[in-house]
Design a protein around this motif. Structure first.
Motif, PDB file in Angstrom:
ATOM      1  N   UNK A 223       0.848  -1.208   0.000  1.00  0.00           N
ATOM      2  CA  UNK A 223       0.000   0.000   0.000  1.00  0.00           C
ATOM      3  C   UNK A 223       0.880   1.254   0.000  1.00  0.00           C
TER       4      UNK A 223
ATOM      5  N   UNK B 198      -9.126   5.588  -0.168  1.00  0.00           N
ATOM      6  CA  UNK B 198      -9.316   4.143   0.004  1.00  0.00           C
ATOM      7  C   UNK B 198      -8.041   3.510   0.563  1.00  0.00           C
ATOM      8  N   UNK B 199      -6.904   3.953   0.038  1.00  0.00           N
ATOM      9  CA  UNK B 199      -5.637   3.409   0.536  1.00  0.00           C
ATOM     10  C   UNK B 199      -5.390   3.823   1.986  1.00  0.00           C
TER      11      UNK B 199
ATOM     12  N   UNK C 251      -7.440   1.402   4.033  1.00  0.00           N
ATOM     13  CA  UNK C 251      -6.797   0.075   4.047  1.00  0.00           C
ATOM     14  C   UNK C 251      -5.525   0.118   4.887  1.00  0.00           C
TER      15      UNK C 251
ATOM     16  N   UNK D 136      -8.501  -7.472   1.586  1.00  0.00           N
ATOM     17  CA  UNK D 136      -7.566  -6.343   1.499  1.00  0.00           C
ATOM     18  C   UNK D 136      -6.860  -6.357   0.146  1.00  0.00           C
TER      19      UNK D 136
ATOM     20  N   UNK E 134      -9.152  -5.315  -2.543  1.00  0.00           N
ATOM     21  CA  UNK E 134      -9.402  -3.874  -2.487  1.00  0.00           C
ATOM     22  C   UNK E 134      -8.253  -3.111  -3.163  1.00  0.00           C
ATOM     23  N   UNK E 135      -7.023  -3.511  -2.844  1.00  0.00           N
ATOM     24  CA  UNK E 135      -5.847  -2.834  -3.414  1.00  0.00           C
ATOM     25  C   UNK E 135      -5.817  -3.000  -4.930  1.00  0.00           C
TER      26      UNK E 135
ATOM     27  N   UNK F 229      -8.625  -1.004  -6.688  1.00  0.00           N
ATOM     28  CA  UNK F 229      -8.387   0.442  -6.741  1.00  0.00           C
ATOM     29  C   UNK F 229      -7.400   0.782  -7.866  1.00  0.00           C
TER      30      UNK F 229
END
Lengths: 419, 272
Positions: A154, A188-189, A192, B24, B27-28, B31
């Motif tokens: 991330x 969003x990141x 997360x 997770x 989701x990454x 995106x």
């Protein structure tokens, strides 16, 4: 002919427009000692990987040493990245826009450094994928491994838009448009990242709290989570902003430039100070419960843990009062935190406090005997361990130096430079 | 890790842990995929240049983002948040409804021929009788660069967008892009003898020129630009001092060879 425009610096076309950077030669001179240190660190790491962990002073008693202490500490410091992202994207504290890029870079350095050291510590990086492919879901370490690697991914994604804002790269329309679309999704990141960070910071503390065979570390808690789970999260988000203040002040001192406005420092210091207050209150309560109930229940008096003068009662007092309560008082006091000297003092004390906490949990836990015939053992790292530690430090400085030189880490720098 | 892999079992802990992990991960990946798809869509719908300009505008210092009506003294302390898209600004419509006085041919020693309109990035627009427009670099912009070592004009048939890249100049190894003041198709170009210009067939004549500076506001804007340039040229310790009298030199870079021209060009030509 044109002085600056013609390029006093050979890399002028890649530098941020209007950002006053040192000539390339001086920048290389600055990097030289850090590259030498990195070289020494790489050699130390090579010895450990090629010949095994006998190159370290770790043994069957000290299964965790300098590296795990380093990991826990820099991961706590790196919490500034996720917490700043959370404050800005979720709680809409827009003034933190001035520092969010540098927070992401610092977070990336802390986490990537920690993962590299973990890979050396585990000793067999070629088999690192085993932890993902055959996870032991009952281990807190599995949670830590998954969360740290996911969060590193991330952070890497959060770092990409900053790289794409480089002057040369942003002239390529496709990069700039992708950066624009990615930037819109940073919320969003941030969410997360907050989720992942919350769990791995907690699990790092939790893995000590569940050590029933180590009464010095073992704690009671809530459901499956020992109190250390929550204290690690809280201490990390308390110290993250302080670490950001320290690094930004250090960069300002080295470069001689104003990088962010005083309101940003003030906000970070206030958040750090109040979170430290909460942390110290809970830490004190936890210590009292541990000394008066948890430890006696397994046959230890609180004082038994502090009979050795090298790691005596002074370290507990230092952690809670000198490096906990004192910085909290400094940072919540408006007059104090508005003075640069006090602000930096508060930040340094807070960071040392959390480093001591991680040292106590890793090193002191293992130094103390748990059985009547166990001796008290002290551990000193080998030069290979120290070299690897310094190598990670050098990597961090080099990475940050390049990022600062070529990327817009502090968007307000140009504006503040003219006031 | 997955069913069929050694060590996997269908216990609650295993399923919950891996479900969270894969959520997770999903989701990454989602995106990033969405960002890539949106970027592709921006290109196919010709929004890319507008996005690039918006990004550029976001990085400009406040001094470069003053509202044209703040510069002309009609309002005080107003900063543009609209990327200089005055055609879509209700406040601009309201102000321009009032008659504007004709402009001078000369302002502060710069040639500003009547009938021309100006873009904040120092490009002029001259409407032609055949419905097309000519565009070029204004006098202040030309003097700030002096003699460029290279000029890259778009080819005939190229499409220009408002605030997109109009053309590029190179001086001292630095590339300077001039923003296009209009949207349309390039139908002719002029070389150094005629003074560099582009002749453009407008994409949508109805859009008009409301986003361009005109009439008496040109003088105020020029004054502001000169102040900004003076501030950038002044040593940090010294205040701004405007010249009283005299005429501007044809090449400012020759007069101030030690100035940070890269920064000055960036500010004046609205490049962050």
């Amino acid at each position: 002919m044109l002085g600056k425009a013609m390029g006093r610096s050979l890399d002028g076309n890649v530098l941020e427009r209007g950002a006053d950077r040192a000539p390339l030669g001086r920048f290389c001179l600055w990097l030289l000692p850090w590259f030498l240190l990195l070289g020494v660190g790489l050699y130390g790491a090579y010895l450990c990987l090629a010949h095994g962990l006998n190159q370290t002073n770790m043994n069957n008693r000290f299964i965790f040493g300098l590296w795990i202490f380093l990991d826990l500490t820099i991961i706590a410091f790196g919490a500034g990245a996720f917490f700043t992202g959370f404050l800005m994207h979720v709680l809409k504290r827009r003034e933190l826009r001035a520092i969010i890029n540098s927070a992401v870079v610092m977070g990336f350095i802390c986490y990537s450094g920690a993962v590299v050291v973990l890979a050396i510590d585990v000793g067999q990086p070629l088999r690192a994928w085993f932890t993902f492919w055959h996870p032991n879901v009952h281990s807190m370490l599995t949670e830590v491994t998954f969360c740290i690697t996911c969060y590193l991914a991330v952070l890497l994604i959060e770092y990409i838009p900053i790289v794409l804002r480089n002057r040369r790269l942003s002239q390529i329309p496709s990069f700039l448009v992708f950066e624009f679309e990615l930037h819109k999704m940073m919320g969003a990141f941030a969410v997360v990242g907050t989720f992942l960070s919350f769990f791995h910071q907690g699990s790092l503390g939790g893995l000590y709290g569940v050590l029933q065979g180590r009464p010095f570390a073992f704690r009671e808690g809530f459901a499956i989570w020992p109190s250390t789970f929550f204290l690690f999260v809280l201490s990390a988000i308390a110290v993250g902003p302080s670490f950001l203040i320290l690094i930004t002040s250090l960069v300002r001192k080295i470069t001689g430039k104003r990088l962010v406005g005083t309101e940003v420092f003030d906000l970070l210091a206030r958040i750090s100070g109040w979170l430290l207050v909460v942390y110290i209150m809970l830490k004190s309560a936890d210590t009292l419960v541990w000394l008066n109930r948890t430890a006696p229940a397994v046959g230890f008096l609180g004082y038994d843990f502090y009979t050795e003068p090298t790691l005596g009662i002074w370290i507990l007092m230092a952690e809670i009062i000198l490096f906990g309560l004192l910085p909290a008082v400094i940072l919540i006091n408006k007059r104090r935190r508005q003075s640069t000297g006090w602000l930096i003092t508060g930040g340094i004390l807070a960071c040392i406090g959390v480093a001591i906490n991680r040292f106590v949990m890793t090193i002191q836990t293992l130094a103390l005997p748990t059985l009547p015939f166990d001796p008290y053992v002290l551990y000193w790292p080998s030069w290979q361990e120290v070299a690897t530690f310094l190598g990670v430090l050098a990597y961090g400085v080099i990475f940050f130096s390049f990022s600062y030189r070529y990327l817009p880490l502090y968007p307000k720098e140009r504006e503040l430079g003219k006031t | 890790m997955l069913p069929g892999i050694s060590g996997f079992d269908w216990s609650v802990g295993h399923v919950i842990f891996l479900a969270i992990f894969f959520s997770v991960l999903a989701c990454v990946i989602t995106v990033i995929a969405v960002a890539i798809l949106k970027a592709v869509r921006d290109f196919t719908k010709h929004k890319a240049e507008a996005i690039c300009w918006d990004e550029e505008f976001r990085g400009l210092p406040l001094s470069a983002r003053r509202c044209r009506h703040d510069i002309s003294g009609r309002v005080a302390g107003r900063t543009c948040t609209n990327g200089f898209k005055c055609s879509h600004c209700a406040f601009n419509d309201e102000i321009l409804a009032k008659e504007t006085a004709p402009q001078d041919a000369h302002a502060f020693g710069f040639e500003m021929p009547p009938g021309r309109l100006y873009h904040r990035g120092h490009a002029w627009v001259e409407p032609q009788n055949d419905g097309t427009v000519k565009i070029g670099l204004d006098d202040l912009g030309s003097r700030l660069i002096g003699e460029p070592s290279k000029v890259e004009l778009p080819e005939r048939g190229s499409h220009l967008q408002i605030n997109g890249v109009g053309w590029r100049l190179t001086k001292g190894g630095r590339s300077i892009r001039v923003l296009s003041p209009v949207a349309g198709t390039v139908i002719a170009t002029g070389g150094p003898q005629e003074g560099w210009y582009l002749k453009v067939k407008l994409e949508d004549a109805k859009t008009g020129f409301r986003h361009l500076l005109q009439g008496e506001e040109i003088r105020s804007w020029l004054l502001q630009e000169m102040e900004r340039i003076q501030r950038l040229l002044s040593p940090p310790a010294a205040g701004i001092s405007l010249a009283d009298g005299g005429v501007p030199v044809p090449d400012f870079t020759m007069a101030y060879p030690d100035a940070d021209w890269d920064e000055i060009w960036g500010e004046v030509f609205l490049e962050s």
